[in-house]
Enzyme design. Structure first.
Site, PDB file in Angstrom:
ATOM      1  N   LYS A 171       0.835  -1.203   0.000  1.00 54.01           N
ATOM      2  CA  LYS A 171       0.000   0.000   0.000  1.00 54.01           C
ATOM      3  C   LYS A 171       0.874   1.259   0.000  1.00 54.01           C
ATOM      4  O   LYS A 171       1.932   1.287   0.643  1.00 54.01           O
ATOM      5  CB  LYS A 171      -0.896  -0.047   1.236  1.00 54.01           C
ATOM      6  CG  LYS A 171      -1.971   0.998   1.330  1.00 54.01           C
ATOM      7  CD  LYS A 171      -2.808   0.737   2.573  1.00 54.01           C
ATOM      8  CE  LYS A 171      -3.945   1.718   2.736  1.00 54.01           C
ATOM      9  NZ  LYS A 171      -4.750   1.416   3.944  1.00 54.01           N
ATOM     10  N   SER A 184      -9.421   1.776   2.850  1.00 52.89           N
ATOM     11  CA  SER A 184      -8.417   2.564   2.171  1.00 52.89           C
ATOM     12  C   SER A 184      -7.438   1.715   1.362  1.00 52.89           C
ATOM     13  O   SER A 184      -6.586   2.254   0.667  1.00 52.89           O
ATOM     14  CB  SER A 184      -7.641   3.395   3.206  1.00 52.89           C
ATOM     15  OG  SER A 184      -6.950   2.579   4.114  1.00 52.89           O
ATOM     16  N   ILE A 201      -8.315   0.831   9.953  1.00 56.72           N
ATOM     17  CA  ILE A 201      -8.721   1.579  11.132  1.00 56.72           C
ATOM     18  C   ILE A 201     -10.243   1.781  11.155  1.00 56.72           C
ATOM     19  O   ILE A 201     -10.782   2.374  12.072  1.00 56.72           O
ATOM     20  CB  ILE A 201      -7.976   2.929  11.212  1.00 56.72           C
ATOM     21  CG1 ILE A 201      -8.071   3.539  12.616  1.00 56.72           C
ATOM     22  CG2 ILE A 201      -8.479   3.898  10.141  1.00 56.72           C
ATOM     23  CD1 ILE A 201      -7.177   4.751  12.834  1.00 56.72           C
ATOM     24  N   GLY A 202     -10.926   1.281  10.133  1.00 54.28           N
ATOM     25  CA  GLY A 202     -12.374   1.383  10.088  1.00 54.28           C
ATOM     26  C   GLY A 202     -12.993   0.385   9.125  1.00 54.28           C
ATOM     27  O   GLY A 202     -14.210   0.342   8.949  1.00 54.28           O
ATOM     28  N   SER A 256     -10.484  -0.843   6.415  1.00 55.92           N
ATOM     29  CA  SER A 256      -9.651  -0.570   5.243  1.00 55.92           C
ATOM     30  C   SER A 256      -8.971  -1.795   4.645  1.00 55.92           C
ATOM     31  O   SER A 256      -8.456  -1.727   3.532  1.00 55.92           O
ATOM     32  CB  SER A 256      -8.591   0.480   5.590  1.00 55.92           C
ATOM     33  OG  SER A 256      -9.200   1.715   5.842  1.00 55.92           O
TER      34      SER A 256
END
Length: 558
Positions: free
Chosen positions: A149, A222, A243-244, A246
């Site tokens: 990433k 993400s 973190i949510g 991703s």
């Protein structure tokens, strides 16, 4: 020979910034494009008039040789590592195959930010020489290409947080990248992500990542570039952060495997160039995205075996037993039909029903106990996490994006809109948030215990992949970041179909739920894959994999 521009499919462009910004962005894209040999260009008519589904196109242009198609299509990371160790393929042949397939995938989905074929071939050559000289591999990932990433530092490359002003040159590997390199991994590309890293649409200064199965849908965020690249078989193993949602969101949108561990299970040292205020109360995790359960095991077990906690004392040195973890007695599985806040769109409900029917088959009654499960206060968790992501009200991020003339993308402003009115929080405010968060975690654990399950299985998202710029509600994944529980997303045979409708007796659970129904009725989600999410208690990562070992045959997992 007449040259033509290098083009990438973009059915919906990212917003335009100031002329000065657009000039800098154009120069950045030109520098990328000039590295690509013309013989790797996808036919111009395909880019200009693409089909809705590009997932199977990479092998149709004559760019890949039959052996390169075989290498990129017929293996997972585990079996490919075995094939290289057994000298069926050289590391150079494998690196060449994945470099070529990755750049084809990029033209069809905008999944890359950097592509460094020459460096990958050099690295692969040194691995081939090592194997020839020593008669053994450098490590368990010897010659396996690993995509990374964009925000994760690799020595000699650039990283960013998804916007132009955050680009930095990296002189050394981040800790996890260094471990993977020591295990024999070959690095060949970096992948696209969202502006801010904080939403489920990978739409950076590099462009917008497309879902391979329906280019009018998001590949998620993400870690959307990774997910699209793996789904296009331009990568066999990638690294994401979560973190949510991703890792799990993009993996679900693109129909691949993804693992979000409990925080500080795997190393995140040097993973980002600046402090991330969200982590004052919501911790990020790092994990693999890949083609099989055993590839998640391969990645996780070997990274933990490298003892990263000796370098980073934040890491909890939990022993890893993974897929070999014994489950005492019957595995108690809770099935989530909805979270009490948003009822999923029709194909997700079909996937949950598919799984529940298989798990409830009487022939598995000696190993499985299946019951309905309702997560504790998903509505409250979503409201809390939206504030806690942005203890500065999003002001610093907005200013940093705008200072180069870059426009703020729609989902960037969406994700901080709940925190923005509160402005910059004080230290006492943040401490109170932590108190609130921990009280929620304790209440959630009590509720989980009362429902008496080992793991839960349910939706990964409110629907299949979202239409571009509409990934508003990630409650099904962010809940488990808020309470810091590990989760794995798994493919199902279910895909979204044309003409699916909500049940006649549907009643919205919230305004957000009604909005999700509206988005379904306005969109076209045909062919989007559906994944499900399996979650265990905090620090029960090995037990989660032990449960997956049991569920593997029941659900037909790879």
């Amino acid at each position: 020979m007449v040259t033509r521009p290098f083009n990438v499919i973009q059915p919906k462009n990212v917003p335009e910034g100031t002329p000065e910004y657009e000039a800098k962005r154009t120069a950045l894209l030109r520098a990328f494009n000039e590295k690509i040999p013309q013989e790797y260009y996808v036919p111009e008519d395909v880019v200009k008039n693409p089909p809705q589904d590009v997932s199977g196109l990479a092998t149709t242009f004559g760019i890949l040789t039959p052996e390169e198609i075989e290498i990129t299509e017929n293996y997972d990371a585990t079996s490919l590592a075995e094939a290289i160790a057994g000298r069926k393929y050289t590391a150079v042949a494998v690196a060449t195959a994945f470099c070529k397939r990755a750049i084809v995938a990029h033209q069809l989905t905008c999944c890359l930010t950097q592509w460094f074929m020459d460096e990958a071939i050099e690295q692969a050559k040194s691995l081939d020489e090592y194997l020839a000289k020593n008669g053994k591999t450098m490590g368990p990932l010897h010659g396996v290409p690993v995509s990374i990433k964009d925000h994760m530092p690799i020595a000699g490359t650039y990283s960013s947080m998804g916007f132009f002003g955050s680009i930095v040159k990296n002189e050394k590997d981040s800790q996890l990248v260094a471990i993977l390199r020591s295990l024999g991994a070959v690095f060949y590309c970096k992948t696209n992500q969202p502006q801010t890293l904080m939403h489920l649409e990978s739409d950076s200064h590099w462009g917008r990542v497309l879902n391979p199965y329906n280019i009018h849908l998001s590949a998620g965020g993400s870690t959307g570039g990774e997910a699209a690249l793996i789904a296009m078989k331009g990568s066999i193993l990638g690294v994401g952060t979560d973190i949510g949602g991703s890792i799990r969101g993009p993996s679900a949108f693109c129909g691949i495997y993804g693992f979000k561990p409990t925080s500080y299970t795997l190393p995140m040292k040097d993973m980002i160039a600046a402090p991330f205020p969200a982590e004052l109360n919501v911790l990020c995790s790092i994990g693999p995205m890949c083609r099989s359960l055993r590839d998640m095991e391969l990645f996780t077990s070997n990274v933990i075996a490298a003892k990263p906690h000796l370098e980073d004392p934040r890491i909890v040195p939990m022993p890893w037993t993974g897929l070999q973890t014994p489950i005492g007695g019957r595995l108690k599985v809770g099935v989530i039909s909805n979270d009490g806040f948003i009822d999923p769109q029709p194909p997700v409900k079909r996937a949950v029903s598919w799984a529940k029917e298989l798990l409830s088959d009487p022939k598995y009654s000696e190993i499985l106990e299946v019951k309905d499960f309702t997560p504790y206060d998903a509505t409250g968790a979503w409201a809390k996490i939206l504030r806690m992501y942005w203890p500065d009200g999003g002001k610093a991020m907005a200013e940093h994006i705008s200072e180069t003339g870059e426009p703020i993308h729609p989902l960037s402003s969406w994700i901080w809109k709940d925190a923005e009115p509160h402005g910059m929080q004080t230290g006492v405010d943040v401490s109170n948030m932590r108190w609130e968060r921990d009280a929620f975690r304790i209440a959630f654990a009590e509720n989980w215990n009362a429902q008496d399950v080992d793991v839960v299985i349910g939706p990964c998202f409110v629907g299949p992949a979202s239409a571009h710029d509409t990934a508003f509600y990630w409650t099904y994944t962010s809940l488990y970041n808020f309470i810091d529980y590990p989760g794995v997303v798994i493919p199902t045979p279910i895909k979204a179909e044309k003409g699916e409708v909500y049940a006649q007796d549907y009643k919205p659970l919230s305004d957000a739920c009604a909005h999700v129904k509206q988005l379904w009725e306005e969109g076209n989600f045909e062919k989007a894959p559906i994944n499900l999410q399996v979650v265990a208690r905090k620090y029960h990562d090995s037990q989660l994999f032990g449960a997956l070992a049991i569920l593997k045959d029941v659900l037909g997992l790879q």
